[in-house]
Write a protein that holds these residues in place. Sequence first.
Motif: not given
Length: 205
Positions: A13, A16-17
């Motif tokens: 995550k 991807k942030d």
Amino acid sequence: MSDTAFWDRAAPKYAKDPISDPAAYAATLGRMRHYLQPDHSVLELGCGTGSTALELAPGVRTYLGTDVSSGMIQIARGKLTDDMPADLNFAVGPANEIPAGDFDAILALNLLHLLPDLEAVVDKIYAALPAGGLFIAKTGLLKDGAWFLRPLIPLMQAVGKAPFVRRLSEQELRDLLGGAGFEIVEDIVQTGLAPRMFTVARKPA
């Protein structure tokens, strides 16, 4: 849950942030490029998924990024391509273990406030640098941020949604760096709900 396990789980995550404040990131990236020279060997502690390393490595002689999370390092290595600098490398390792090498600059970006053994790590960074060497950091200032973040973080930690976070103020960070022997040559405080302080410090010649 250990902090290592937290960051391993968070790595996909995290990769991807989007950058939360692109303008602030660009500003400090530009300042780092100003200080880092083509003949410098650079160590970045807590390099995460390597995004900043990829930006800075073309402008220096060698660049090593380390992170306690093998998940982060796996993603960072996956970003390496044939046109990347040959002397850009990533390795798994905690911030309190400085790799062997002659480093002209050590970076700790969004890291210091995450270290339980902060004072010991800063002392090790000071010892690892040569006279005139640079320590460049960007550090969260939880004590100077929104009041509701202070009780919120322990609640998030209790359910595995946050790692260890040190409550630092701007003055405490200045005192810490000065107490270790560093001279601060530039600083930028980026305000907001969770302020951060960008510092360029030098080990006296």
